[in-house]
Design an enzyme around this catalytic site. Structure first.
Site, PDB file in Angstrom:
ATOM      1  CG  HIS A 176      -2.132  -0.849   1.107  1.00 12.11           C
ATOM      2  ND1 HIS A 176      -2.070  -2.206   0.899  1.00 12.11           N
ATOM      3  CD2 HIS A 176      -3.459  -0.531   1.185  1.00 12.11           C
ATOM      4  CE1 HIS A 176      -3.300  -2.696   0.851  1.00 12.11           C
ATOM      5  NE2 HIS A 176      -4.164  -1.701   1.011  1.00 12.11           N
ATOM      6  CG  HIS A 221       2.047  -3.578   6.284  1.00 10.34           C
ATOM      7  ND1 HIS A 221       2.872  -4.519   5.738  1.00 10.34           N
ATOM      8  CD2 HIS A 221       1.108  -3.297   5.340  1.00 10.34           C
ATOM      9  CE1 HIS A 221       2.464  -4.805   4.512  1.00 10.34           C
ATOM     10  NE2 HIS A 221       1.387  -4.083   4.248  1.00 10.34           N
TER      11      HIS A 221
END
Length: 339
Positions: free
Chosen positions: A114, A167
């Site tokens: 991302h 993450h």
């Protein structure tokens, strides 16, 4: 790395506790930062403003996401939502964290896709916008605004990824920095006016290169799909595991988009020349078309068939945006003027 991962878990816990009221905002931001948004949202929007920028967005999105896939296979990054259980370091004190529908991605975690794709793609957009503003106003302050928004967006996407446990903080930082450098480099190497054979070769080359990396890791006794089993094991809800988040999905998306870009430029080199009103109409129709193409259900019983059809979807994206919709709008407006 245990100390880095552990600190990242406590940071995620603190972030969830302190910004619980902004949960919906972070979920929206993480969807905006999804790599597929570069293909389905950013690409059509920029293309109908500046054809060169639109082509650059698609090119940079595909190459940066492909590189992200290779990096993930090589770096073996953990993800917070499974590392909490796998590490066995939180038996006495479990972190108070929650998963979300966007949490359970099945690929390795480092670097953040991302952050990396968003950093690369948005650099193309803001550098073009900044140059345009400076050429029109000669104001350094005004032309610096897009770059400020670039930083704010990257920070927001990074926070959203930590918030949903997709993450660790260092992974989004690494992804953002890598994405920035890729955006700068790739933006100067946009394949405008290249023949179809170039895009076909690039698409096949990326596919074969990724498969060689995958096969090479297997020959070394390393399972490149190790993360998929962990994601399925530790995801809170089975339905949150989706095949379109698997590593090979991004590979087929990238190769399909580049092949589609070559086909679109082959069918109509230079695109259609449209005034602003027909461009706005083309953007609206293209967006609706891409929305419905994206929502087309694909069979998940056969992974091979799924990936092939998934690739076809993204071959269609440039055809819809660059050829089909603007061609129909041009035909309609041309006839209307003649009458």
């Amino acid at each position: 790395m245990e100390a880095v991962y552990t600190q990242g878990i406590w940071m995620a816990e603190s972030l969830q506790e302190r910004t619980r009221s902004q949960e919906r905002l972070w979920l929206v931001v993480t969807h905006i930062g999804d790599p597929k948004a570069a293909f389905l949202l950013v690409f059509p929007f920029t293309y109908f403003i500046s054809k060169r920028t639109g082509v650059a967005v698609l090119w940079v999105a595909a190459i940066s996401e492909w590189l992200n896939l290779v990096f993930k296979w090589i770096l073996f990054g953990e993800r917070p939502f499974w590392w909490i259980g796998e590490s066995h370091l939180f038996v006495s004190q479990q972190p108070k964290v929650h998963q979300f529908s966007s949490t359970c991605e099945t690929g390795p975690g480092s670097p953040s896709g991302h952050a990396m794709v968003t950093g690369a793609v948005l650099w193309v957009v803001v550098s073009s916008l900044g140059s345009f503003l400076y050429s029109r106003t000669h104001s350094v302050v005004l032309s610096a605004v897009p770059y400020l928004l670039y930083v704010v967006t990257l920070v927001a996407v990074g926070i959203s990824r930590v918030f949903i446990l997709a993450h660790f903080p260092h992974q989004v930082i690494a992804g953002s920095i890598t994405g920035f450098f890729l955006g700068v480099v790739l933006n100067h190497r946009v394949p405008e006016g290249r023949p179809l054979l170039f895009f076909f070769s690039i698409s096949i080359g990326l596919m074969l290169s990724a498969l060689m990396v995958h096969g090479g890791l297997q020959q070394l006794g390393i399972d490149p799909s190790w993360s998929i089993a962990l994601a399925k094991k530790w995801c809170s809800r089975a339905e949150w595991i989706r095949l379109d988040t698997a590593p090979f999905s991004s590979l087929f998306r990238d190769c399909g988009a580049l092949l589609g870009l070559g086909l679109a430029q082959y069918w109509k080199a230079g695109g259609w020349s449209l005034p602003w009103a027909p461009r706005a109409l083309s953007l609206a129709i293209s967006s609706m078309g891409l929305y419905h193409v994206h929502r087309l259900p694909l069979p998940v019983q056969s992974q091979g068939l799924f990936y092939v059809l998934f690739m076809v979807k993204f071959i269609m994206v440039p055809q819809i945006v660059m050829v089909l919709v603007p061609g129909l709008v041009h035909l309609f407006t041309h006839k209307k003027k003649k009458e």
